[in-house]
Design a protein around this motif. Structure first.
Motif, PDB file in Angstrom:
ATOM      1  N   GLY A 147       1.933   6.021  -7.227  1.00  0.00           N
ATOM      2  CA  GLY A 147       0.793   6.763  -7.746  1.00  0.00           C
ATOM      3  C   GLY A 147       1.034   8.260  -7.711  1.00  0.00           C
ATOM      4  O   GLY A 147       0.690   8.987  -8.660  1.00  0.00           O
TER       5      GLY A 147
ATOM      6  N   GLN B 110      -1.015  -1.898 -10.237  1.00  0.00           N
ATOM      7  CA  GLN B 110      -0.777  -1.900  -8.799  1.00  0.00           C
ATOM      8  C   GLN B 110      -1.958  -1.296  -8.045  1.00  0.00           C
ATOM      9  O   GLN B 110      -2.355  -1.800  -6.981  1.00  0.00           O
ATOM     10  CB  GLN B 110       0.493  -1.099  -8.485  1.00  0.00           C
ATOM     11  CG  GLN B 110       0.949  -1.197  -7.031  1.00  0.00           C
ATOM     12  CD  GLN B 110       2.285  -0.528  -6.823  1.00  0.00           C
ATOM     13  OE1 GLN B 110       2.804   0.159  -7.703  1.00  0.00           O
ATOM     14  NE2 GLN B 110       2.862  -0.717  -5.651  1.00  0.00           N
ATOM     15  N   ILE B 111      -2.562  -0.259  -8.597  1.00  0.00           N
ATOM     16  CA  ILE B 111      -3.752   0.329  -7.962  1.00  0.00           C
ATOM     17  C   ILE B 111      -4.921  -0.655  -7.986  1.00  0.00           C
ATOM     18  O   ILE B 111      -5.657  -0.804  -6.991  1.00  0.00           O
ATOM     19  CB  ILE B 111      -4.119   1.641  -8.673  1.00  0.00           C
ATOM     20  CG1 ILE B 111      -3.019   2.680  -8.445  1.00  0.00           C
ATOM     21  CG2 ILE B 111      -5.455   2.181  -8.165  1.00  0.00           C
ATOM     22  CD1 ILE B 111      -3.218   3.970  -9.211  1.00  0.00           C
TER      23      ILE B 111
ATOM     24  N   GLN C 240      -4.500  -3.156  -5.307  1.00  0.00           N
ATOM     25  CA  GLN C 240      -4.878  -2.635  -3.990  1.00  0.00           C
ATOM     26  C   GLN C 240      -6.390  -2.571  -3.830  1.00  0.00           C
ATOM     27  O   GLN C 240      -6.917  -2.792  -2.728  1.00  0.00           O
ATOM     28  CB  GLN C 240      -4.260  -1.251  -3.796  1.00  0.00           C
ATOM     29  CG  GLN C 240      -2.748  -1.261  -3.639  1.00  0.00           C
ATOM     30  CD  GLN C 240      -2.301  -2.082  -2.442  1.00  0.00           C
ATOM     31  OE1 GLN C 240      -2.833  -1.933  -1.336  1.00  0.00           O
ATOM     32  NE2 GLN C 240      -1.337  -2.960  -2.660  1.00  0.00           N
TER      33      GLN C 240
ATOM     34  N   CYS D  96       2.355   1.655  -3.382  1.00  0.00           N
ATOM     35  CA  CYS D  96       1.313   2.069  -4.328  1.00  0.00           C
ATOM     36  C   CYS D  96       1.058   3.567  -4.227  1.00  0.00           C
ATOM     37  O   CYS D  96       0.913   4.259  -5.246  1.00  0.00           O
ATOM     38  CB  CYS D  96       0.038   1.281  -4.073  1.00  0.00           C
ATOM     39  SG  CYS D  96      -1.327   1.693  -5.182  1.00  0.00           S
ATOM     40  N   LEU D  97       1.000   4.097  -2.999  1.00  0.00           N
ATOM     41  CA  LEU D  97       0.799   5.535  -2.818  1.00  0.00           C
ATOM     42  C   LEU D  97       1.968   6.329  -3.384  1.00  0.00           C
ATOM     43  O   LEU D  97       1.784   7.372  -4.039  1.00  0.00           O
ATOM     44  CB  LEU D  97       0.607   5.846  -1.330  1.00  0.00           C
ATOM     45  CG  LEU D  97      -0.669   5.293  -0.687  1.00  0.00           C
ATOM     46  CD1 LEU D  97      -0.670   5.583   0.813  1.00  0.00           C
ATOM     47  CD2 LEU D  97      -1.901   5.893  -1.339  1.00  0.00           C
TER      48      LEU D  97
ATOM     49  N   THR E 251       0.829  -1.207   0.000  1.00  0.00           N
ATOM     50  CA  THR E 251       0.000   0.000   0.000  1.00  0.00           C
ATOM     51  C   THR E 251       0.862   1.254   0.000  1.00  0.00           C
ATOM     52  O   THR E 251       0.572   2.234  -0.703  1.00  0.00           O
ATOM     53  CB  THR E 251      -0.932  -0.005   1.210  1.00  0.00           C
ATOM     54  OG1 THR E 251      -1.730  -1.201   1.199  1.00  0.00           O
ATOM     55  CG2 THR E 251      -1.838   1.202   1.210  1.00  0.00           C
TER      56      THR E 251
ATOM     57  N   VAL F  67      -1.076   1.439 -12.791  1.00  0.00           N
ATOM     58  CA  VAL F  67      -2.524   1.167 -12.831  1.00  0.00           C
ATOM     59  C   VAL F  67      -2.815  -0.240 -12.323  1.00  0.00           C
ATOM     60  O   VAL F  67      -3.774  -0.459 -11.544  1.00  0.00           O
ATOM     61  CB  VAL F  67      -3.060   1.365 -14.265  1.00  0.00           C
ATOM     62  CG1 VAL F  67      -4.489   0.853 -14.379  1.00  0.00           C
ATOM     63  CG2 VAL F  67      -3.007   2.836 -14.656  1.00  0.00           C
TER      64      VAL F  67
END
Length: 395
Positions: A104, A137-138, A141, A100-101, A97, A135
């Motif tokens: 992103g 990876q998002i 999540q 990912c943040l 997470t 994308v």
């Protein structure tokens, strides 16, 4: 009558410049941006300056490396404890997470700074790959959040998402461009793919020819049907091609392959097999190596030329479009100038002569075109045409 008011006069040079730019845009039929649009452009310029800064690139590269290391540790841990990473609140899920943040936010900054140019630059394929991985990876999540709140999620989708997660390790290839030596190697390999393809095709043709020869010889031999070794190494065409390929790349010791040919078929086949090994290793494999080395050297020369030319232009052309001898002489003792003079094997005492050689039009000033062309010519050896022109000019 009423007195006419005097025309408004700009109060500063900035106002004069803004008015001139506004008039040029109106004349060209374009719209002058309002204050809100100007604020957006300023924010985009600030974000773009941050995105193009070295610390941003190195920070993003460091995150990619740390993420790759984390994926390796997670894969190793799950091999011993398969259920340790499935829990939504496990340490691996939390780390994913966080990454990912971070990724992103990085991609959002790049898209905000470049907009459409993000997909139009020379490295648009790399940018598209990065965007696709972020994308995915998002989406991964989102699937994890669905499982956290006990929402129905297909098990097959979760397995596919877990496998796709491992594709993010391919971003490590993008990190190579941050290091000059690694970037040169990767660039050389990409440029040599065409020549390498034809060299490998020639090698495969030779392997195919010799495979047909040895397989036909084994088939007509009366001892072939009773020899397990011959049936193993030369039992079919595909097996024979694989055997011949393994013999030259180290997959198998070719003494084990040639021994049954000598004892079961003919000693002459041992001589033919030795000829095949010699031609493949000493001729074709060396040709493949020579192609790669030549491409690497050519790429290294190109990179050095481009790097040196860009450094010289940045050194002189920051404020002006052309420079004089006084500007040139003031920069002689900088590190960039010393590297350039060492590259062309010229002493600093010959700087005046060098300036006159670069000044092709004799104007006493050097522009960007004269500097780049002159530097690139001085980098390499003299060509036969240039020597012939010099001899003709002397005579």
């Amino acid at each position: 009558g009423p007195r006419a008011e005097p025309p408004s006069v700009p109060r500063s040079n900035d106002d004069v410049q803004s008015n001139e730019e506004r008039a040029m845009l109106v004349k060209a039929g374009e719209k002058w941006p309002d204050d809100e649009e100007e604020d957006v452009l300023i924010r985009r310029a600030i974000v773009q300056s941050y995105v193009e800064s070295p610390w941003f690139e190195y920070t993003a590269g460091l995150l990619v490396l740390v993420n790759a290391i984390t994926l390796g540790i997670e894969t190793e841990a799950r091999s011993y404890h398969p259920d340790s990473g499935h829990a939504p609140m496990s340490i691996w899920s939390i780390s994913e997470t966080i990454f990912c943040l971070c990724f992103g936010a990085e991609m959002a900054c790049r898209l905000y700074a470049y907009r459409r140019e993000f997909f139009l630059v020379d490295e648009w394929m790399w940018n598209l790959l990065d965007l696709s991985l972020v994308v995915m990876q998002i989406l991964d999540q989102i699937i994890q959040l669905c499982s956290l709140f006990d929402l129905p999620v297909n098990v097959t989708v979760m397995r596919i998402a877990r496998l796709v997660r491992l594709t993010r390790i391919t971003r490590m290839v993008r990190v190579l461009r941050l290091f000059d030596e690694l970037r040169t190697i990767v660039k050389s390999m990409s440029k040599s793919l065409s020549a390498l393809f034809w060299a490998m095709l020639l090698l495969l043709i030779a392997i195919y020819i010799f495979s047909i020869i040895f397989m036909q010889t084994v088939m007509v031999s009366p001892q072939a049907m009773s020899s397990q070794d011959l049936q193993y190494w030369f039992g079919s065409l595909l097996r024979t091609i694989l055997t011949m390929f393994e013999c030259i790349v180290g997959g198998v010791g070719w003494d084990h392959v040639v021994q049954p040919l000598i004892t079961e078929v003919s000693p002459f086949m041992g001589f033919i097999f030795s000829v095949y090994i010699g031609v493949s290793l000493l001729a074709m494999m060396n040709c493949v190596t020579a192609v790669l080395v030549e491409k690497v050297l050519h790429t290294v020369r190109e990179d050095k030329d481009v790097y040196m030319a860009s450094r010289m232009c940045e050194l002189f052309m920051d404020d002006e479009e052309s420079i004089t001898w006084e500007d040139f002489s003031r920069k002689l003792h900088t590190r960039t100038m010393r590297e350039f003079f060492d590259t062309i094997d010229v002493d600093l005492s010959g700087a005046r002569t060098l300036f006159e050689l670069l000044d092709v039009d004799g104007s006493g000033r050097l522009d960007t075109t004269e500097m780049i062309h002159g530097f690139l010519k001085l980098r390499g050896p003299a060509k036969a045409l240039e020597i012939s022109m010099l001899v003709r000019w002397v005579h």
